[in-house]
Design an enzyme around this catalytic site. Structure first.
Site, PDB file in Angstrom:
ATOM      1  N   ASP A  91      27.618  69.436  58.230  1.00 28.65           N
ATOM      2  CA  ASP A  91      27.893  70.729  57.796  1.00 28.65           C
ATOM      3  C   ASP A  91      27.930  70.586  56.544  1.00 28.65           C
ATOM      4  O   ASP A  91      28.301  69.114  56.489  1.00 28.65           O
ATOM      5  CB  ASP A  91      29.174  70.904  58.515  1.00 28.65           C
ATOM      6  CG  ASP A  91      29.012  72.600  58.448  1.00 28.65           C
ATOM      7  OD1 ASP A  91      28.281  72.963  57.395  1.00 28.65           O
ATOM      8  OD2 ASP A  91      30.102  73.220  58.440  1.00 28.65           O
TER       9      ASP A  91
HETATM   10  C1  BGC Z   1      29.073  76.721  56.911  1.00 30.28           C
HETATM   11  C2  BGC Z   1      27.695  76.518  58.116  1.00 30.28           C
HETATM   12  C3  BGC Z   1      26.511  76.685  57.304  1.00 30.28           C
HETATM   13  C4  BGC Z   1      26.451  75.663  56.339  1.00 30.28           C
HETATM   14  C5  BGC Z   1      24.692  75.888  54.797  1.00 30.28           C
HETATM   15  C6  BGC Z   1      28.706  75.840  55.358  1.00 30.28           C
HETATM   16  O1  BGC Z   1      29.802  76.491  54.701  1.00 30.28           O
HETATM   17  O2  BGC Z   1      29.874  75.712  57.570  1.00 30.28           O
HETATM   18  O3  BGC Z   1      27.943  77.017  58.637  1.00 30.28           O
HETATM   19  O4  BGC Z   1      25.523  76.735  58.013  1.00 30.28           O
HETATM   20  O5  BGC Z   1      27.943  75.537  55.126  1.00 30.28           O
HETATM   21  O6  BGC Z   1      24.781  77.308  54.125  1.00 30.28           O
END
Ligand code: BGC
Length: 745
Positions: free
Chosen positions: A265
């Site tokens: 993530d």
């Molecule tokens: C989120 C993800 C997301 C990623 C990219 C993160 O903060 O938890 O779900 O895909 O950012 O935007």
């Protein structure tokens, strides 16, 4: 003569052609199996190129190998539409004019369709949008289990039941991946709240882990064959989800045999050594050092960048793990960007808007319909009052990373006006002011929702409008601003904000034909439930919100959605809150870690309600229709089965009303006696049956012994214990229509 010359020339050129053909290197040779090409490509890479493949080079992109023609990898959120482009190195909008998309309904709505065919349609359509926008990986879908109604991201997930989420996630993935775009199932695992999302260390027993929190991910891997998985921010057994020996190496790659890539993530990586050894393949970051600050030579500072290279150069770590990561990344390339048969996709096509509408129409849940207030009878209604901020607010902007820039979004009010036309007058009153802002990451909804009137003035106007109308449709709920169904913040209460309860109560006094349309991805409390005859759960429906809601309200579409999670009466009826550790206990050791023990274990959602004998406000699986269904008696084809032997249950379902409709028939299994505590019942089958008025169909379910088993944490295996079982057939978890007993020998 000409012909002879031509033949002679061709013969002369033949060896040159043959040579050119032979020179296609294996890694580019489409006719060769992927694994052979992976090995060939791997053998051509330098150490630096390999390390470069394992981390981002911009906010959403990681490098390919330019000199070899291996393309870059482009990621996109996910999971409800294709996110607009941001700058290379910033969260600011890139300002493209060709990056508007179709917003599909939120995944809670998809789960509420209880229709795997609709999940396939969803995946195929969103996958086409991703493909057209040249994306390699779609960051979704999410299948974290609905543990608490306060979780700010429940709207991005598929509800409280592992079986339902598993059945719905598989076709979504297949639909996406048909387009040569990888699904990236998130957030693996135990990411069940937003508060303290980077520091929460989940303490959960193995039974709950295997029976509740992992099955949808396992289905995504083994049945959906997802090509990517995103690690979670939280910790489990003191290791972050993005580099977690237990979750990634032991379970995902070990027990389940996952051969795709684990993507971090954004900013979820905290430690180079663990990132090397504990199963992470690709590191992405929220800020330029991968964590929290801007830095120069930004991406070189990622945990899997220079620090990794240095450890290898110093001989402190070998390249075994690196080669494994790179093999997975190359495999991803061959499955996506380097697949020459990859289709081209499409963006904002009519078919995509139509799919968005269809998904919305099938997912809307009719929670209550006293006195048959719905559907609205347009032949009699002269005036319809629409009240509430969510009738006019654009819901596709906001909520965090799933926020979108849409080609268009039809609001509920506009959808109702469009459908009603001149058949009745539609009047609007605001009723309350919630969140008038409309911006996320520089995408502006373009609406000016400022209203400086006092709550009393707004209420007085709404009541006056309601008194004069034949029908009153209140459209409220949550709105994807902070603490109202939004990433990085949980809700603060189960109840509605902005004084909505008072407005609803006053409207109920003013007009007996009140319809409450709740827009949310979460359960809410309803102190007015007895005073409001009709209640509709309408989710975040995306671009076609207005058309989907209008068609259900006036009855063009007969609602057939069912709740994918329980609406508890209060937080005290939720295990996570009753047993009291939410949102966790900070450690006093300066580590910033917050321990969160899942004391309720396997008793999540209806499993908890059943155990406590607590009557929910609305049960898991509940949803009404404008017609009625009669369930026949269920029979089993055997009284006794041996381990491994399937058993089939059959019943009839009849549409006893006078309009066509669909019913989701649910099968729950109850283990009468077992050595370990088990839920009263568990969902193990469902079917959505479409019936014309008066039509009757036979419905059959065949289950195997796996549907009878529980995870024995002592033995670390699934066990089906001999003994008595019961199959319950229901229209919801609390509306059981028929039962039959059987025995496992
Ligand atoms: C989120 C993800 C997301 C990623 C990219 C993160 O903060 O938890 O779900 O895909 O950012 O935007």
């Amino acid at each position: 003569m000409k012909l002879i010359k031509y033949i002679a020339c061709s013969l002369l050129l033949l060896p040159a052609f043959a040579q050119a053909q032979q020179e296609v290197p294996v890694y580019l040779d489409n006719s060769k199996p992927i694994e052979e090409r992976v090995e060939d490509a791997l053998s051509r890479l330098t150490l630096e190129e390999k390390v470069a493949l394992t981390h981002a080079q911009s906010k959403f992109c990681s490098p390919g190998v330019a000199r070899l023609g291996i393309p870059e990898f482009w990621m996109t959120d996910g999971p409800h539409g294709i996110r607009p482009e941001v700058l290379w190195d910033e969260w600011e909008q890139a300002g493209w004019t060709n990056d508007s998309c179709v917003a599909f309904p939120a995944l809670t709505c998809l789960a509420a369709t209880w229709n795997p065919q609709i999940a396939l349609l969803y995946g195929k359509n969103i996958g086409e949008e991703a493909r057209y926008r040249n994306k390699t990986v779609l960051l979704g879908p999410g299948v974290n289990i609905y543990r608490s109604p306060l979780n700010g991201r429940n709207f991005e997930y598929m509800g409280e039941d592992p079986y339902l989420a598993g059945k719905m996630v598989v076709p979504y993935i297949q639909g996406v991946q048909q387009n040569g775009v990888a699904a990236c199932v998130k957030h693996y695992a135990l990411n069940n709240q937003e508060v303290n999302r980077h520091t929460t260390n989940v303490i959960v027993d193995d039974r709950a882990l295997y029976e509740i929190y992992l099955p949808a991910f396992k289905a995504a891997v083994q049945e959906g064959k997802t090509w990517a998985i995103m690690g979670s921010y939280n910790l489990y057994k003191d290791q972050h989800g993005c580099h977690n020996q237990y979750l990634l190496n032991d379970i995902l790659k070990g027990e389940w045999g996952f051969d795709g890539v684990v993507v971090s993530d954004w900013g979820g990586v905290h430690n180079t050594q663990e990132a090397i050894t504990n199963g992470l393949d690709m590191e992405f970051g929220s800020w330029t050092n991968g964590l929290s600050n801007g830095a120069s030579n930004a991406y070189d500072n990622y945990y899997l960048a220079n620090p990794y290279l240095q450890l290898i150069r110093e001989g402190k770590v070998g390249t075994k793990e690196l080669d494994d990561k790179v093999r997975r990344i190359l495999r991803l390339a061959y499955r996506t960007n380097m697949d020459r048969n990859r289709p081209y996709g499409a963006l904002c096509s009519e078919a995509h808007f139509a799919a968005a509408r269809q998904i919305g129409e099938e997912g809307i849940v009719l929670l209550q319909n006293n006195n048959n207030v719905l559907p609205i009878d347009l032949s009699r209604a002269k005036k319809i009052a629409v009240i509430g901020e969510n009738a006019i607010k654009m819901m596709t902007v906001g909520g965090g990373s799933s926020s979108l820039k849409v080609k268009y979004e039809l609001s509920p009010l506009d959808g109702i006006r469009k459908r009603v036309g001149d058949q009745a007058e539609v009047v609007y009153a605001r009723g309350y002011v919630g969140d008038p802002s409309g911006e996320y990451n520089g995408v502006k909804s373009g609406q000016d929702l400022e209203d400086n009137r006092s709550p009393e003035e707004l209420l007085a106007e709404a009541v006056a409008v309601a008194r004069e109308a034949d029908y009153v449709i209140f459209i409220g709920g949550l709105n994807k601003s902070a603490h109202q169904d939004c990433e990085d913040a949980d809700r603060k209460e189960l109840g509605l904000s902005y004084g909505q309860d008072q407005v609803i109560e006053a409207l109920a006094q003013a007009n007996k034909n009140l319809i409450m349309v709740n827009i949310s991805g979460n359960a809410i409390s309803m102190p007015w439930v007895k005073e409001v005859p009709a209640i509709v759960q309408a989710w975040y429906l995306g671009s076609e919100a207005g058309s989907a809601i209008a068609s259900v309200l006036v009855g063009d579409v007969n609602p057939s959605g069912k709740l994918p999670f329980t609406f508890p009466v209060s937080l005290q009826d939720v295990g996570a809150h009753k047993l009291g550790e939410y949102p966790g206990t900070p450690r006093n050791d300066g580590s910033h870690i917050v321990d969160q023990k899942y004391n309720e274990g396997i008793f999540v959602g209806y499993r908890w309600a059943d155990k406590q004998k607590a009557k929910p406000l609305f049960s898991f699986g509940h949803g009404l229709s404008y017609t009625t269904f009669e369930y026949g008696k269920v029979t089993a084809d055997k009284k006794t089965i041996a381990p491994g032997e399937p058993i089939t249950f059959t019943l009839t379902v009849k549409n006893t009303g006078n309009r066509e409709g669909a019913e989701v028939v649910q099968l729950y299994i109850s283990d009468k006696k077992s050595s370990l505590p088990r839920p009263v019942k568990e969902l193990k089958g469902f079917q959505k049956v479409y019936l014309q008025p008066g039509e009757e169909k036979q419905v059959s379910f065949t289950i195997g012994t796996d549907a009878l088993s529980f995870f024995d944490d002592g033995k670390h295996e699934w066990v089906a214990e001999p003994g008595q079982f019961e199959t319950l057939i229901g229209a919801s978890a609390t509306d059981i229509r028929s039962k039959v007993a059987f025995e496992l020998k």
